[in-house]
Design a protein around this motif. Structure first.
Motif, PDB file in Angstrom:
ATOM      1  N   ALA A 114     -12.535   3.820   8.310  1.00 15.06           N
ATOM      2  CA  ALA A 114     -12.251   4.113   6.989  1.00 15.06           C
ATOM      3  C   ALA A 114     -11.015   4.265   6.695  1.00 15.06           C
ATOM      4  N   LEU A 115     -10.715   4.580   5.093  1.00 14.08           N
ATOM      5  CA  LEU A 115      -9.362   4.670   4.703  1.00 14.08           C
ATOM      6  C   LEU A 115      -8.569   6.081   4.589  1.00 14.08           C
ATOM      7  N   LEU A 116      -8.208   6.297   5.969  1.00  8.21           N
ATOM      8  CA  LEU A 116      -7.629   7.530   6.071  1.00  8.21           C
ATOM      9  C   LEU A 116      -6.395   7.964   4.972  1.00  8.21           C
ATOM     10  N   PRO A 117      -6.362   9.275   4.546  1.00  8.24           N
ATOM     11  CA  PRO A 117      -6.597  10.495   5.320  1.00  8.24           C
ATOM     12  C   PRO A 117      -7.949  10.769   5.232  1.00  8.24           C
ATOM     13  N   LYS A 118      -8.937  10.090   4.140  1.00 14.59           N
ATOM     14  CA  LYS A 118     -10.428  10.484   4.112  1.00 14.59           C
ATOM     15  C   LYS A 118     -11.170  10.080   5.048  1.00 14.59           C
ATOM     16  N   TYR A 119     -12.375  10.902   5.455  1.00 17.45           N
ATOM     17  CA  TYR A 119     -13.411  10.354   6.370  1.00 17.45           C
ATOM     18  C   TYR A 119     -12.553  10.322   7.657  1.00 17.45           C
ATOM     19  N   GLY A 120     -11.801  11.135   8.194  1.00 17.72           N
ATOM     20  CA  GLY A 120     -11.272  10.992   9.394  1.00 17.72           C
ATOM     21  C   GLY A 120     -11.646  12.475  10.295  1.00 17.72           C
ATOM     22  N   GLY A 121     -11.282  12.699  11.370  1.00 18.43           N
ATOM     23  CA  GLY A 121     -11.463  13.811  12.047  1.00 18.43           C
ATOM     24  C   GLY A 121     -12.695  13.945  13.107  1.00 18.43           C
ATOM     25  N   LYS A 122     -12.678  14.987  13.748  1.00 19.15           N
ATOM     26  CA  LYS A 122     -13.699  15.140  14.735  1.00 19.15           C
ATOM     27  C   LYS A 122     -15.042  14.838  14.581  1.00 19.15           C
ATOM     28  N   GLU A 140     -14.479   1.904  -2.658  1.00 19.55           N
ATOM     29  CA  GLU A 140     -14.185   1.026  -1.630  1.00 19.55           C
ATOM     30  C   GLU A 140     -14.132   1.714  -0.354  1.00 19.55           C
ATOM     31  N   SER A 141     -14.012   1.160   0.757  1.00 12.32           N
ATOM     32  CA  SER A 141     -13.727   1.767   2.313  1.00 12.32           C
ATOM     33  C   SER A 141     -12.955   0.442   2.926  1.00 12.32           C
ATOM     34  N   GLY A 142     -12.978   0.646   4.016  1.00 10.31           N
ATOM     35  CA  GLY A 142     -11.900  -0.072   4.627  1.00 10.31           C
ATOM     36  C   GLY A 142     -11.385   0.266   6.015  1.00 10.31           C
ATOM     37  N   ILE A 143     -10.479  -0.213   6.763  1.00 15.41           N
ATOM     38  CA  ILE A 143      -9.903   0.178   8.116  1.00 15.41           C
ATOM     39  C   ILE A 143      -8.457   0.948   7.948  1.00 15.41           C
ATOM     40  N   THR A 144      -8.359   1.659   8.976  1.00 15.63           N
ATOM     41  CA  THR A 144      -6.970   2.345   8.933  1.00 15.63           C
ATOM     42  C   THR A 144      -6.670   2.028  10.610  1.00 15.63           C
ATOM     43  N   ALA A 161      -6.614  -2.143   5.213  1.00 13.71           N
ATOM     44  CA  ALA A 161      -7.340  -3.036   4.615  1.00 13.71           C
ATOM     45  C   ALA A 161      -8.696  -2.589   4.129  1.00 13.71           C
ATOM     46  N   THR A 162      -9.041  -3.111   2.791  1.00 12.55           N
ATOM     47  CA  THR A 162      -9.939  -2.558   2.191  1.00 12.55           C
ATOM     48  C   THR A 162     -11.515  -3.445   1.820  1.00 12.55           C
ATOM     49  N   THR A 163     -12.381  -3.093   1.540  1.00 17.35           N
ATOM     50  CA  THR A 163     -13.463  -3.799   0.970  1.00 17.35           C
ATOM     51  C   THR A 163     -14.271  -3.098   0.019  1.00 17.35           C
ATOM     52  N   PRO A 164     -14.788  -4.008  -1.046  1.00 20.24           N
ATOM     53  CA  PRO A 164     -15.380  -3.058  -2.083  1.00 20.24           C
ATOM     54  C   PRO A 164     -16.867  -2.519  -1.549  1.00 20.24           C
ATOM     55  N   ILE A 165     -17.312  -1.491  -1.978  1.00 21.37           N
ATOM     56  CA  ILE A 165     -18.788  -1.249  -1.937  1.00 21.37           C
ATOM     57  C   ILE A 165     -19.690  -1.370  -2.879  1.00 21.37           C
ATOM     58  N   GLU A 166     -20.460  -2.106  -2.692  1.00 24.63           N
ATOM     59  CA  GLU A 166     -21.509  -2.696  -3.773  1.00 24.63           C
ATOM     60  C   GLU A 166     -22.619  -1.536  -3.938  1.00 24.63           C
ATOM     61  N   GLU A 167     -23.163  -1.558  -5.430  1.00 23.11           N
ATOM     62  CA  GLU A 167     -24.200  -0.630  -5.595  1.00 23.11           C
ATOM     63  C   GLU A 167     -25.366  -0.486  -4.771  1.00 23.11           C
TER      64      GLU A 167
END
Length: 198
Positions: A114-122, A140-144, A161-167
């Motif tokens: 995911a695109l940190l700092p969002k959606y990280g943690g234990k 969008e989402s992606g990798i960190t 790096a990012t990738t779009p999220i489709e409907e």
């Protein structure tokens, strides 16, 4: 530069808890490298596919338990014996102990889906991340790829790096896109870090 210095390879140790597709991708990327070797793959799970993949690719595969990681110095001693230039977490789910982080400053990296700092943690790993990202209606989402410190997913970011999220995106379809980003970018970022540090 002497021949001995010239021949010194950068060493990588990979930690993985799961199926090991990222670990395998990294091993194959560096398989024929004259400058880099994968010294070992370590896992905390006996059934981890990562151990079998490493074994099948002639890379040392080592299993360890919680005590060896946190209480005794067993894992730390393995790392100190090998003296890796980089420790790579590829789907490894335990929090790294501070004594190992202190011993290898700025040499432990992790990839997060995911695109940190969002959606990280234990607890935020695998499909849980993708389900949450979609539920939050992100575009969008992606990798960190980031350095590891004493807190889950809070180390300094190295690369995103990012990738779009489709409907009509599902957690499975998003996972497929994220895997593609991981396979493409993770080995390249590792290579750049090794070149920068040498």
């Amino acid at each position: 530069m002497s021949e001995k210095e010239n021949a010194k390879k950068s060493k990588i140790i990979i930690f993985a808890s799961g199926s090991g597709t990222n670990a395998e991708n990294i091993i194959k990327f560096f398989q024929n490298s004259k400058n880099v070797e994968i010294s070992a793959v370590l896992s905390n799970k006996r059934a981890a596919g990562a151990l079998k993949r490493a074994h099948d690719l002639d890379v040392k595969a080592l299993l360890f338990d919680r005590e060896a990681f946190y209480s005794s110095r067993d894992v730390l001693n393995i790392l100190k014996d090998i003296e890796p230039d980089l420790i790579v977490l590829a789907g490894f789910l335990w929090l790294f102990p501070s004594n190992i982080i202190r011993e290898f400053p700025d040499r432990i990296i992790n990839i997060h889906p995911a695109l940190l700092p969002k959606y990280g943690g234990k607890g935020m790993y695998g499909s849980k991340v993708h389900e949450t990202v979609i539920a939050e209606k992100e575009k969008e989402s992606g990798i960190t790829i980031h350095y590891v410190n004493e807190k889950y997913d809070e180390g300094q970011t190295i690369f995103q790096a990012t990738t779009p999220i489709e409907e009509n995106e599902t957690p499975d379809s998003l996972a497929g896109k994220i895997h593609e980003l991981e396979y493409k970018h993770f080995p390249e970022v590792i290579q750049k870090l090794l070149e920068k540090n040498n």
